[in-house]
Design a protein around this motif. Structure first.
Motif, mmCIF file in Angstrom:
data_model
loop_
_atom_site.group_PDB
_atom_site.id
_atom_site.type_symbol
_atom_site.label_atom_id
_atom_site.label_comp_id
_atom_site.label_asym_id
_atom_site.label_seq_id
_atom_site.Cartn_x
_atom_site.Cartn_y
_atom_site.Cartn_z
ATOM 1 N N ALA A 52 46.726 40.506 38.454
ATOM 2 C CA ALA A 52 46.561 42.187 38.051
ATOM 3 C C ALA A 52 47.680 42.915 38.224
ATOM 4 N N MET A 53 48.240 42.572 39.635
ATOM 5 C CA MET A 53 49.638 43.384 40.028
ATOM 6 C C MET A 53 50.797 42.966 38.599
ATOM 7 N N THR A 54 50.773 41.736 38.395
ATOM 8 C CA THR A 54 51.802 41.483 37.129
ATOM 9 C C THR A 54 51.438 42.594 36.045
ATOM 10 N N LEU A 165 46.279 55.359 37.843
ATOM 11 C CA LEU A 165 45.104 55.160 38.691
ATOM 12 C C LEU A 165 44.723 53.849 38.251
ATOM 13 N N ALA A 166 44.543 52.961 38.771
ATOM 14 C CA ALA A 166 43.815 51.646 38.628
ATOM 15 C C ALA A 166 42.716 51.371 39.314
ATOM 16 N N ILE A 167 41.416 51.296 38.646
ATOM 17 C CA ILE A 167 40.266 50.907 39.615
ATOM 18 C C ILE A 167 39.748 49.650 39.221
ATOM 19 N N LEU A 168 39.208 48.768 40.000
ATOM 20 C CA LEU A 168 38.661 47.573 39.932
ATOM 21 C C LEU A 168 37.129 47.845 40.302
ATOM 22 N N GLU A 169 36.465 47.449 39.270
ATOM 23 C CA GLU A 169 34.827 47.653 39.085
ATOM 24 C C GLU A 169 34.290 46.820 38.107
ATOM 25 N N GLY A 230 44.457 51.068 29.691
ATOM 26 C CA GLY A 230 44.148 49.724 29.563
ATOM 27 C C GLY A 230 42.867 49.420 30.031
ATOM 28 N N THR A 231 42.330 48.052 29.877
ATOM 29 C CA THR A 231 41.344 47.489 30.529
ATOM 30 C C THR A 231 41.339 45.849 30.367
ATOM 31 N N ARG A 232 41.494 45.140 31.700
ATOM 32 C CA ARG A 232 41.673 43.929 31.559
ATOM 33 C C ARG A 232 40.843 43.361 32.707
ATOM 34 N N THR A 298 37.287 43.298 36.637
ATOM 35 C CA THR A 298 37.717 44.074 35.449
ATOM 36 C C THR A 298 38.538 45.212 36.210
ATOM 37 N N VAL A 299 39.782 45.369 35.695
ATOM 38 C CA VAL A 299 40.718 46.471 36.159
ATOM 39 C C VAL A 299 40.773 47.481 35.137
ATOM 40 N N TYR A 300 40.692 48.851 35.033
ATOM 41 C CA TYR A 300 40.832 49.816 34.400
ATOM 42 C C TYR A 300 42.113 50.617 34.794
ATOM 43 N N THR A 301 42.826 50.986 33.930
ATOM 44 C CA THR A 301 43.982 51.788 34.217
ATOM 45 C C THR A 301 43.890 53.151 33.375
ATOM 46 N N ALA A 302 44.464 54.204 33.956
ATOM 47 C CA ALA A 302 44.507 55.563 33.441
ATOM 48 C C ALA A 302 45.807 56.397 33.966
#
Length: 306
Positions: A52-54, A165-169, A230-232, A298-302
């Motif tokens: 995720a950090m990469t 902001l990156a959220i893992l949910e 992004g979402t991954r 799953t990580v969502y970024t904004a």
């Protein structure tokens, strides 16, 4: 940059990823007892977090400040310090004893000079940051706050212009066992996951100020004034046979799950789970060679507009 106060709070949904520190009060939680489990799990999940950090590093190239919201004992916070060697990292949580361990870890890893902590209720304690974050990470912490939409607005308010902001949910629940394990009725974990979902819904409904939300995270991030970027999903795949550390994690996870939802399981499933947790049972987790760990997060970024 960040400083410490000593208040205490809480956490916990299915199996905790790492300590949180949010709005509902679990002051009876024994953090000295919980901390080793939280650390062991976060360490086991390190390959997933590094992936995720990469990915995040492609969006956030040289952050000056990274904030780990609901950091627990700081395993992931210290991974951020390693992934972004030019950044200052702040671990924010409601449990003071966990943050003591985070500071100790940072010192052992040689990053204490750019590592700080904030102790208090989230997201309010973020008001003590001396300047806005370039990257904010919230891993399975938002779902412990009653009003998730309001919490996202608050988090967004502590981002620097252009900050992420990156959220893992969400993602997929962890699987540890084949569908048919040779004892009990096939499909044990699928039925346990269904009971967990009901338990999670009850937990959410019981939170102070709980607001029911459709878990459309890109839409919620957009409603907070951010631009979804992004979402991954990231996979942790530890095949059988497990290492001793992974086996201990699976056993402790299912033991805690037995304590939490055991009474809601069918009697036959409860009996099967008890056999799995029995160190003396030949079919138990302590001896069987088909246990594994497979989970997707799953990580969502904004991004906050510049």
């Amino acid at each position: 940059m960040a400083h410490d106060q000593h208040r205490q709070h809480e956490h916990d949904h299915p199996v905790p990823e790492h300590g949180l520190g949010h709005g509902h009060d679990h002051t009876d939680m024994d953090w000295a007892e919980m901390a080793p489990l939280l650390e062991a799990q976060a360490e086991l999940y390190t390959p997933l977090y590094r992936q995720a950090m990469t990915w995040l590093a492609r969006e956030v190239t040289e952050p000056g400040l990274v904030v780990d919201v609901g950091s627990g004992p700081g395993v992931v916070s210290c991974l951020f310090a390693d992934a972004f060697p030019g950044a200052r990292v702040v671990a924010a949580d409601g449990a003071g004893p966990l943050l003591e361990r985070a500071r100790d870890r940072a010192a052992r890893l040689g990053v204490a000079d750019r590592f700080g902590t904030l102790t208090g209720d989230l997201p309010g304690v973020l008001g003590e940051l001396e300047y806005p974050a370039d990257l904010m990470w919230a891993s399975q912490s938002l779902h412990h706050l009653g009003d998730q939409r309001a919490a996202l607005v608050a988090l967004a308010g502590h981002l620097a212009p252009g900050g992420t902001l990156a959220i893992l949910e969400g993602g997929l629940p962890a699987r540890f066992l084949p569908r048919d394990i040779g004892i009990g009725r096939p499909g044990l974990q699928a039925r346990m996951h269904a009971v967990e979902e009901d338990s999670f819904a009850k937990m959410r409904a019981s939170l102070p100020g709980s607001v029911a939300e459709s878990e459309d995270w890109p839409a919620l991030l957009t409603s907070a004034g951010l631009e979804h970027t992004g979402t991954r999903s990231f996979l942790l795949d530890l095949p059988a046979p497990l290492t001793d550390e992974a086996r201990a994690y699976v056993t402790s996870s299912l033991s805690r799950l037995r304590d939490r939802i055991g009474d809601d399981l069918e009697a036959t499933d409860r009996a099967t789970l008890d056999r799995l947790l029995d160190p003396g049972d030949e079919a138990g987790l302590h001896r069987r060679q088909d246990a594994f760990v497979l989970v997707a997060h799953t990580v969502y970024t904004a991004r906050r507009p510049s």
